[in-house]
Design an enzyme around this catalytic site. Sequence first.
Site, PDB file in Angstrom:
ATOM      1  CG  HIS A  65      33.115   8.559  -3.878  1.00 42.68           C
ATOM      2  ND1 HIS A  65      34.093   7.656  -3.524  1.00 42.68           N
ATOM      3  CD2 HIS A  65      32.275   7.890  -4.696  1.00 42.68           C
ATOM      4  CE1 HIS A  65      33.835   6.481  -4.095  1.00 42.68           C
ATOM      5  NE2 HIS A  65      32.727   6.607  -4.803  1.00 42.68           N
ATOM      6  CG  HIS A  67      28.576   6.664  -8.200  1.00 44.08           C
ATOM      7  ND1 HIS A  67      29.510   6.087  -9.032  1.00 44.08           N
ATOM      8  CD2 HIS A  67      29.022   6.431  -6.939  1.00 44.08           C
ATOM      9  CE1 HIS A  67      30.471   5.514  -8.309  1.00 44.08           C
ATOM     10  NE2 HIS A  67      30.199   5.704  -7.028  1.00 44.08           N
ATOM     11  CG  LEU A  68      25.715  13.263 -10.369  1.00 52.85           C
ATOM     12  CD1 LEU A  68      25.775  14.690 -10.897  1.00 52.85           C
ATOM     13  CD2 LEU A  68      24.723  13.179  -9.217  1.00 52.85           C
ATOM     14  NE  ARG A  69      23.952   5.013 -10.045  1.00 51.08           N
ATOM     15  CZ  ARG A  69      24.937   4.320  -9.501  1.00 51.08           C
ATOM     16  NH1 ARG A  69      26.090   4.172 -10.144  1.00 51.08           N
ATOM     17  NH2 ARG A  69      24.801   3.766  -8.319  1.00 51.08           N
ATOM     18  CG  ASN A  99      30.711   3.864 -11.745  1.00 53.01           C
ATOM     19  OD1 ASN A  99      30.508   5.072 -11.589  1.00 53.01           O
ATOM     20  ND2 ASN A  99      30.273   2.970 -10.886  1.00 53.01           N
ATOM     21  CG  ASP A 157      34.254   4.351  -6.944  1.00 48.88           C
ATOM     22  OD1 ASP A 157      34.802   3.767  -6.006  1.00 48.88           O
ATOM     23  OD2 ASP A 157      33.053   4.671  -6.952  1.00 48.88           O
ATOM     24  CG  HIS A 237      34.311   3.827  -0.606  1.00 53.71           C
ATOM     25  ND1 HIS A 237      35.246   2.839  -0.781  1.00 53.71           N
ATOM     26  CD2 HIS A 237      33.718   3.991  -1.809  1.00 53.71           C
ATOM     27  CE1 HIS A 237      35.202   2.419  -2.039  1.00 53.71           C
ATOM     28  NE2 HIS A 237      34.286   3.112  -2.685  1.00 53.71           N
ATOM     29  CG  ASP A 310      30.164   5.424  -2.755  1.00 50.28           C
ATOM     30  OD1 ASP A 310      29.910   5.653  -3.958  1.00 50.28           O
ATOM     31  OD2 ASP A 310      30.472   4.302  -2.333  1.00 50.28           O
ATOM     32  CG  HIS A 314      21.422   1.354  -7.035  1.00 51.18           C
ATOM     33  ND1 HIS A 314      21.914   1.042  -8.284  1.00 51.18           N
ATOM     34  CD2 HIS A 314      22.486   1.345  -6.203  1.00 51.18           C
ATOM     35  CE1 HIS A 314      23.216   0.841  -8.199  1.00 51.18           C
ATOM     36  NE2 HIS A 314      23.599   1.028  -6.951  1.00 51.18           N
TER      37      HIS A 314
HETATM   38 ZN    ZN Z   1      33.748   2.826  -4.618  1.00 50.70          ZN
END
Ligand code: ZN
Length: 431
Positions: A65, A67-69, A99, A157, A237, A310, A314
């Site tokens: 899980h 996020h590499l953006r 996402n 997600d 999560h 996760d 940011h």
């Molecule tokens: Zn999530």
Amino acid sequence: MNNPPVNIWIKGGRLIDPANGRDETADLLVTNGVIQAVGRVEAPADCRVIDADGLVVAPGLVDMHVHLREPGQEYKEDIASGSRAAAAGGVTSVAVMPNTQPVVDDLSVVGYILERARAAGLVRVFPIGAITRGLQGQRLTEMGLLQRAGCVAFSDDGRPLTDSGVMRCALEYARMFGALLIQHADDPTLSANGCMNEGVISSRLGLAGIPNAAESILVDRDLRLVALTGSRYHLAHVSTREAVRAMAQARSQHLPVSCEVTPHHFSLTDEAVLGYDTDAKMSPPLRGAMDRAALLEGLAQGIITVIATDHAPHDEESKRVEFCRAANGVVGLETLLPVSLELVRDGVLSLSHCIAAMSCNPARLLGLPLGTLGVGQAADVVLFDLEESWTVDARRLHSKSKNTCFHGRRVKGRVKQTLVAGKVVYRDGHD
Ligand SMILES: [Zn+2]
């Protein structure tokens, strides 16, 4: 980058390979990126030696899980910087959430991510495809095609899949491909105005809360749909005691369900929000002490079989605003291992179980032949010092974003080297 030597002899470490039930002092011989022999190994003449004396030698971690953006928000993280952060954290495989901008609902985006990961050339990056087009929660994506292109699971997600009819269709459709659906369970009609856990602390701070029911209502519904469809379902999560209880019951009924917990949810509570620190803001929120206790219990009892970060980078602009307006999420790749090792010291998990939750267990769910040190497997390996203490310093993270909720925490367990397919992708003190 030089070609790796043909033979690498990782000598004399404490080798832990949960998938094969190993926890012993042993050598590892790697030839052309593949594990050739394990145990007391006679080293060939022409080998590079890595002295693992005093270190744990474990399968490279698999984080399902992340996020590499990229594409879309490269100012927060990109596949190259995220790969460096992963390698520094001993993580050799990441499954990345869809996402991004554009969303991973189309073959071209899958191809783009795989290409960028190849160019970064550090860790393995596996795209997770969107369940619905544009994450809009309505029309399903072409899961079969996306899976063939390289997607290892499907998720919306960041957004929950709230429409029961769509969820049922998605489960039935995914079943045709044996695909795993991952749900971010959060009923927006209960959580929309909230920005932290609903409880004593949210009242004291005067912040709008998110009740446990926002998670558990969707989990309860999803599990009924799993019973109806027989499809594979993974809860991302998990944060509440009610959801852990529901998962326990579903697993006792042999439904094909699994769940993951993040290090921040099992190690912190909503007390971390007391100073309005926006690095303690995430979705789902940090919960109360009873929920944290239930997460630990769920890990100990094997209801929760996966630890995933996760990892949600940011930039400062998104976090340096008033609490309720701040973006949700924290980075996690570089603190995954040491914070998880607290579970071992606290007697929640054995070291082997702890490693399994970050290697072979998620690999198995994603259908990947990774997360083990078996002969013939890819030599994805992490070497770490179980006893070395250090202090987490946000400024020293390899990630582009510094939004860690563990800044200043004294932790134990330090990654010394990370290898992917026999290639050293990280060495402590050499970056
Ligand atoms: Zn999530």
